[in-house]
Scaffold this motif. Sequence first.
Motif, PDB file in Angstrom:
ATOM      1  N   UNK A 288       0.805  -1.219   0.000  1.00  0.00           N
ATOM      2  CA  UNK A 288       0.000   0.000   0.000  1.00  0.00           C
ATOM      3  C   UNK A 288       0.839   1.271   0.000  1.00  0.00           C
ATOM      4  N   UNK A 289       2.150   1.143   0.103  1.00  0.00           N
ATOM      5  CA  UNK A 289       2.993   2.325   0.133  1.00  0.00           C
ATOM      6  C   UNK A 289       2.927   3.030   1.471  1.00  0.00           C
ATOM      7  N   UNK A 290       3.614   4.169   1.608  1.00  0.00           N
ATOM      8  CA  UNK A 290       3.550   4.932   2.864  1.00  0.00           C
ATOM      9  C   UNK A 290       2.148   5.496   3.093  1.00  0.00           C
ATOM     10  N   UNK A 291       1.832   5.786   4.346  1.00  0.00           N
ATOM     11  CA  UNK A 291       0.543   6.398   4.655  1.00  0.00           C
ATOM     12  C   UNK A 291       0.523   7.854   4.188  1.00  0.00           C
ATOM     13  N   UNK A 292      -0.668   8.416   4.092  1.00  0.00           N
ATOM     14  CA  UNK A 292      -0.801   9.823   3.684  1.00  0.00           C
ATOM     15  C   UNK A 292      -0.077  10.737   4.658  1.00  0.00           C
ATOM     16  N   UNK A 293      -0.127  10.430   5.946  1.00  0.00           N
ATOM     17  CA  UNK A 293       0.578  11.248   6.935  1.00  0.00           C
ATOM     18  C   UNK A 293       2.077  11.248   6.672  1.00  0.00           C
ATOM     19  N   UNK A 294       2.629  10.059   6.376  1.00  0.00           N
ATOM     20  CA  UNK A 294       4.068   9.957   6.132  1.00  0.00           C
ATOM     21  C   UNK A 294       4.463  10.720   4.871  1.00  0.00           C
ATOM     22  N   UNK A 295       3.632  10.634   3.843  1.00  0.00           N
ATOM     23  CA  UNK A 295       3.928  11.343   2.592  1.00  0.00           C
ATOM     24  C   UNK A 295       3.920  12.848   2.815  1.00  0.00           C
ATOM     25  N   UNK A 296       2.942  13.339   3.547  1.00  0.00           N
ATOM     26  CA  UNK A 296       2.898  14.774   3.855  1.00  0.00           C
ATOM     27  C   UNK A 296       4.135  15.207   4.638  1.00  0.00           C
ATOM     28  N   UNK A 297       4.545  14.384   5.603  1.00  0.00           N
ATOM     29  CA  UNK A 297       5.725  14.717   6.403  1.00  0.00           C
ATOM     30  C   UNK A 297       6.984  14.744   5.542  1.00  0.00           C
ATOM     31  N   UNK A 298       7.076  13.833   4.585  1.00  0.00           N
ATOM     32  CA  UNK A 298       8.228  13.828   3.673  1.00  0.00           C
ATOM     33  C   UNK A 298       8.266  15.094   2.832  1.00  0.00           C
ATOM     34  N   UNK A 299       7.108  15.485   2.312  1.00  0.00           N
ATOM     35  CA  UNK A 299       7.053  16.700   1.489  1.00  0.00           C
ATOM     36  C   UNK A 299       7.505  17.916   2.305  1.00  0.00           C
ATOM     37  N   UNK A 300       7.033  17.995   3.532  1.00  0.00           N
ATOM     38  CA  UNK A 300       7.388  19.144   4.375  1.00  0.00           C
ATOM     39  C   UNK A 300       8.872  19.163   4.720  1.00  0.00           C
ATOM     40  N   UNK A 301       9.479  17.977   4.805  1.00  0.00           N
ATOM     41  CA  UNK A 301      10.899  17.899   5.168  1.00  0.00           C
ATOM     42  C   UNK A 301      11.817  18.240   4.006  1.00  0.00           C
ATOM     43  N   UNK A 302      11.313  18.181   2.788  1.00  0.00           N
ATOM     44  CA  UNK A 302      12.178  18.379   1.624  1.00  0.00           C
ATOM     45  C   UNK A 302      12.775  19.778   1.567  1.00  0.00           C
ATOM     46  N   UNK A 303      12.059  20.765   2.067  1.00  0.00           N
ATOM     47  CA  UNK A 303      12.549  22.146   1.976  1.00  0.00           C
ATOM     48  C   UNK A 303      13.812  22.358   2.807  1.00  0.00           C
ATOM     49  N   UNK A 304      14.067  21.462   3.769  1.00  0.00           N
ATOM     50  CA  UNK A 304      15.288  21.556   4.579  1.00  0.00           C
ATOM     51  C   UNK A 304      16.336  20.535   4.121  1.00  0.00           C
ATOM     52  N   UNK A 305      16.207  20.108   2.873  1.00  0.00           N
ATOM     53  CA  UNK A 305      17.128  19.101   2.352  1.00  0.00           C
ATOM     54  C   UNK A 305      18.564  19.581   2.221  1.00  0.00           C
ATOM     55  N   UNK A 306      18.795  20.872   2.322  1.00  0.00           N
ATOM     56  CA  UNK A 306      20.160  21.400   2.266  1.00  0.00           C
ATOM     57  C   UNK A 306      20.884  21.272   3.595  1.00  0.00           C
ATOM     58  N   UNK A 307      20.165  20.900   4.642  1.00  0.00           N
ATOM     59  CA  UNK A 307      20.753  20.800   5.981  1.00  0.00           C
ATOM     60  C   UNK A 307      20.973  19.333   6.362  1.00  0.00           C
ATOM     61  N   UNK A 308      22.042  19.095   7.123  1.00  0.00           N
ATOM     62  CA  UNK A 308      22.275  17.739   7.620  1.00  0.00           C
ATOM     63  C   UNK A 308      21.175  17.347   8.597  1.00  0.00           C
ATOM     64  N   UNK A 309      20.823  16.069   8.637  1.00  0.00           N
ATOM     65  CA  UNK A 309      19.786  15.633   9.575  1.00  0.00           C
ATOM     66  C   UNK A 309      20.295  15.605  11.010  1.00  0.00           C
ATOM     67  N   UNK A 310      19.382  15.502  11.945  1.00  0.00           N
ATOM     68  CA  UNK A 310      19.710  15.331  13.361  1.00  0.00           C
ATOM     69  C   UNK A 310      20.399  13.980  13.520  1.00  0.00           C
ATOM     70  N   UNK A 311      21.666  13.984  13.867  1.00  0.00           N
ATOM     71  CA  UNK A 311      22.451  12.755  13.899  1.00  0.00           C
ATOM     72  C   UNK A 311      21.933  11.763  14.931  1.00  0.00           C
ATOM     73  N   UNK A 312      21.373  12.244  16.014  1.00  0.00           N
ATOM     74  CA  UNK A 312      20.902  11.338  17.062  1.00  0.00           C
ATOM     75  C   UNK A 312      19.419  11.007  16.927  1.00  0.00           C
ATOM     76  N   UNK A 313      18.760  11.536  15.891  1.00  0.00           N
ATOM     77  CA  UNK A 313      17.327  11.271  15.672  1.00  0.00           C
ATOM     78  C   UNK A 313      16.520  11.558  16.946  1.00  0.00           C
ATOM     79  N   UNK A 314      16.773  12.700  17.554  1.00  0.00           N
ATOM     80  CA  UNK A 314      16.267  12.991  18.894  1.00  0.00           C
ATOM     81  C   UNK A 314      14.752  12.900  19.000  1.00  0.00           C
ATOM     82  N   UNK A 315      14.033  13.568  18.092  1.00  0.00           N
ATOM     83  CA  UNK A 315      12.575  13.547  18.182  1.00  0.00           C
ATOM     84  C   UNK A 315      12.022  12.138  18.030  1.00  0.00           C
ATOM     85  N   UNK A 316      12.565  11.404  17.069  1.00  0.00           N
ATOM     86  CA  UNK A 316      12.085  10.046  16.826  1.00  0.00           C
ATOM     87  C   UNK A 316      12.434   9.136  18.000  1.00  0.00           C
ATOM     88  N   UNK A 317      13.646   9.264  18.521  1.00  0.00           N
ATOM     89  CA  UNK A 317      14.034   8.462  19.688  1.00  0.00           C
ATOM     90  C   UNK A 317      13.122   8.719  20.874  1.00  0.00           C
TER      91      UNK A 317
END
Length: 378
Positions: A44-73
């Motif tokens: 079924x692919x990613x959920x609609x919520x996940x797709x929206x979150x990916x789109x929103x994250x793309x605008x910060x694609x020039x920046x390195x990600x959070x190395x420790x994945x703090x929010x997700x952890x």
Amino acid sequence: MSRFFDLVSKPARDLGTTKAPNTTPAALERRSHLIKLDSNENPFGPSARAIDAMRNALSAGNLYPDDSCSQLREALAKNHRLQPEQVLVTGGSTALLSLLCQTLLAPGLNAVTSERSFIVYSMAVRAAGAHLIEARMRDDSFDLDAILDVVDANTRIVFLANPNNPTGTMLEASVVESFVMRLPRHVVVILDEAYFEFAAHFAAMRRVTYSNSLNYVRQAASVVVLRTFSKAHGLAGLRVGYGLGPAELLGYCARMRNTFSVSSVAQAAALAALNDHEYIERVVQNNAGQSQILTQGLTGLGYRVVPTSANFLFCDLGEEAATVANRLQEGGIAVRPLGHWGAPNCIRVTIGTPEQNQAFLEAAGRLGSRSSTVAVRA
């Protein structure tokens, strides 16, 4: 003797080569039209919520990600009632398997699992210069007594894939608990629960207890639980997995990981997908219902199907599986022949959408009819 043979490490030499897939434009075009039931992906692919979150994250694609994945952890820790230090997020759970092997193993040491289990265990252990011992199976499932019999003073890891890939069989919680209690203190148990959501659903249907694995983590036992966003959450292409275990051990593993190994897009998608319960319920409901349809269809064709607790079926064809898989692919269906797992007459079939599964059963039926005709004429 090649130029670099004496320069590379012994594990690099001993691992051998992997046959590269055909990546010509024509081959890629053919594969793009296949019904892919060979990699245990979420159809079924990613959920609609996940797709929206990916789109929103793309605008910060020039920046390195959070190395420790703090929010997700922190979100994972809250969900599982653990401390953030007991959670380590990596680029897929296979990356954490490699980190655990690099951290715990060395030449002269070994890890133990069952035959016909997740093929990456062997690769990760050998890459660390250690030896993998594969105990015999019993009834297409782990024989835990056989595993205990081969554990020795040099064993540092026991891998339990629960449910097991590729057989789909599940160990109940009480059986795992008894096994863990019998292991010596110098052994770390890796409980690989990549198919957790599917297994928990099947267990509830069958009125059995699937997993109490997080109790071990809360009790600071020598157990690491692996989970992933690749299966039920539909994020296989983003590579997000995580481990739950002793803070000290995961801290050592964190020292060994690559910097910025989980992209900002992947972190955002996983965070959005984590509590998308409605989507996950739809996925596991489809999986449970379609597993019955596939099992009945394949059994009706005369094949042996092992009852599953995952999102795939282990099917014994009674003939060379690679040939059957090639013929199915010619008909537009990709399944996984299991010769490399030591089961040359078996295939693993991902449980897809109703339409995909119907197409597979029709293709398998045509092959079955052709095989029957050949047998009669012979």
